[in-house]
Motif scaffolding. Structure first.
Motif, short mmCIF file in Angstrom:
data_model
loop_
_atom_site.label_atom_id
_atom_site.label_comp_id
_atom_site.label_asym_id
_atom_site.label_seq_id
_atom_site.Cartn_x
_atom_site.Cartn_y
_atom_site.Cartn_z
N ARG A 1 22.18 40.87 -7.62
CA ARG A 1 20.81 40.44 -7.82
C ARG A 1 20.71 38.92 -7.72
NH1 ARG A 1 21.24 38.53 -13.00
NH2 ARG A 1 22.75 39.58 -14.30
N ALA A 2 19.56 38.47 -7.30
CA ALA A 2 19.32 37.03 -7.25
C ALA A 2 18.91 36.57 -8.64
CB ALA A 2 18.23 36.71 -6.24
N VAL A 3 19.54 35.53 -9.12
CA VAL A 3 19.23 34.99 -10.44
C VAL A 3 19.01 33.49 -10.32
CG1 VAL A 3 20.47 36.75 -11.74
CG2 VAL A 3 21.68 34.71 -11.02
N ALA A 4 18.10 33.01 -11.11
CA ALA A 4 17.89 31.57 -11.15
C ALA A 4 19.02 30.95 -11.96
CB ALA A 4 16.55 31.26 -11.81
N PRO A 5 19.48 29.78 -11.60
CA PRO A 5 20.54 29.15 -12.37
C PRO A 5 20.07 28.88 -13.80
CG PRO A 5 19.80 27.70 -10.58
CD PRO A 5 19.04 28.98 -10.47
N ALA A 6 20.98 28.93 -14.73
CA ALA A 6 20.65 28.73 -16.13
C ALA A 6 20.15 27.30 -16.36
CB ALA A 6 21.88 28.98 -17.00
N VAL A 7 19.24 27.17 -17.30
CA VAL A 7 18.78 25.85 -17.71
C VAL A 7 19.87 25.31 -18.64
CG1 VAL A 7 17.03 24.57 -18.99
CG2 VAL A 7 16.36 26.49 -17.54
N ARG A 8 20.42 24.19 -18.29
CA ARG A 8 21.50 23.59 -19.07
C ARG A 8 20.94 22.78 -20.23
NH1 ARG A 8 24.91 27.11 -17.75
NH2 ARG A 8 25.47 27.14 -15.56
N PRO A 9 21.77 22.49 -21.23
CA PRO A 9 21.30 21.68 -22.37
C PRO A 9 20.84 20.30 -21.90
CG PRO A 9 23.41 22.71 -22.86
CD PRO A 9 23.13 22.97 -21.41
N PRO A 10 20.07 19.62 -22.73
CA PRO A 10 19.62 18.28 -22.34
C PRO A 10 20.82 17.35 -22.13
CG PRO A 10 19.10 18.73 -24.65
CD PRO A 10 19.60 20.00 -24.06
N TRP A 11 20.63 16.42 -21.25
CA TRP A 11 21.63 15.42 -20.88
C TRP A 11 22.86 16.02 -20.21
CZ3 TRP A 11 19.45 14.88 -25.91
CH2 TRP A 11 18.46 13.90 -25.98
N ALA A 12 22.70 17.20 -19.60
CA ALA A 12 23.81 17.81 -18.86
C ALA A 12 24.04 17.04 -17.57
CB ALA A 12 23.52 19.27 -18.56
N ALA B 1 15.28 10.35 -19.00
CA ALA B 1 14.84 11.66 -19.48
C ALA B 1 16.04 12.57 -19.70
CB ALA B 1 13.88 12.28 -18.47
N PRO B 2 16.00 13.40 -20.72
CA PRO B 2 17.13 14.29 -21.02
C PRO B 2 17.32 15.39 -19.97
CG PRO B 2 15.34 14.65 -22.56
CD PRO B 2 14.95 13.49 -21.72
N TRP B 3 16.27 15.75 -19.27
CA TRP B 3 16.36 16.74 -18.21
C TRP B 3 15.09 16.69 -17.37
CZ3 TRP B 3 17.02 21.28 -22.11
CH2 TRP B 3 15.88 21.44 -22.86
N ALA B 4 15.07 17.45 -16.32
CA ALA B 4 13.95 17.41 -15.39
C ALA B 4 13.01 18.59 -15.58
CB ALA B 4 14.47 17.38 -13.95
N LEU B 5 13.02 19.21 -16.75
CA LEU B 5 12.13 20.35 -17.00
C LEU B 5 10.71 19.89 -17.28
CD1 LEU B 5 14.19 22.72 -19.31
CD2 LEU B 5 13.72 22.98 -16.90
N LYS B 6 9.78 20.67 -16.80
CA LYS B 6 8.36 20.46 -17.08
C LYS B 6 7.72 21.82 -17.27
CE LYS B 6 8.32 15.99 -16.30
NZ LYS B 6 8.04 15.01 -17.30
#
Length: 178
Positions: free
Chosen positions: A17-28, A95-100
């Motif tokens: 199955r196609a899976v999105a990569p896991a969201v890593r902890p901040p500052w990964a 920024a700790p990560w690029a999530l929005k």
């Protein structure tokens, strides 16, 4: 970007199955550098005061905004406990990560139902509701103000909030620049 799940269990069940990569902890670090450095010791998971870090595919830490307190407070405990340096704060204080956050079509306000729970949950006020003639106020996201903390994700009754990687903000330093 999606990749195929190559776990042994998935292979034996015939489910590639196609899976999105896991969201890593901040500052990964960048994904390849993170995977190379992380020893899967769980120190960051144990140190997370909001309990949003958990073991993702391969035993590497990942973020689940529906777990624990449902948001990242950017306290830095995960970084402080990461001995192999898979999580590193940049000297520039970026920024700790690029999530929005993003508001999708399942939003109750889009269907004419008054709901402002995401805006009320946002600690930085990145989601606001502007009055509108002839209907309920619709959410407006200020992407520049959004920290990607995930506080709006868990309380949304229809799961209309999605946490996605902001391509513009996803310019982390490379391994050689750190």
């Amino acid at each position: 970007m999606q990749t195929a799940s190559l776990s042994r269990r998935s292979f034996l069940r015939g489910g590639m199955r196609a899976v999105a990569p896991a969201v890593r902890p901040p500052w990964a670090r960048a994904e390849a550098a993170f995977l190379a450095a992380c020893t899967r010791c769980d120190a960051c998971i144990d140190a997370c005061p909001t309990a949003i870090l958990l073991r993702a595919d391969g035993g590497f830490p990942g973020v689940d905004f529906s777990a624990g307190a449902g948001e990242c407070t950017f306290c830095g405990e995960c970084v402080a406990h990461c001995e192999p340096q898979a999580l590193v704060r940049s000297a520039e204080g970026g920024a700790p990560w690029a999530l929005k956050a993003g508001v999708g079509r399942g939003c109750l306000a889009e269907s004419g139902v008054e709901c402002r729970v995401c805006g009320e949950s946002c600690p930085v006020g990145a989601i606001r509701f502007r009055p509108r003639l002839g209907g309920v106020a619709l959410p407006q996201l200020d992407a520049d103000a959004c920290t990607g903390c995930g506080a709006c994700f868990a309380p949304c009754p229809t799961r209309a909030i999605a946490m996605t990687v902001d391509r513009v903000a996803n310019e982390f330093p490379t391994e050689s620049e750190r």
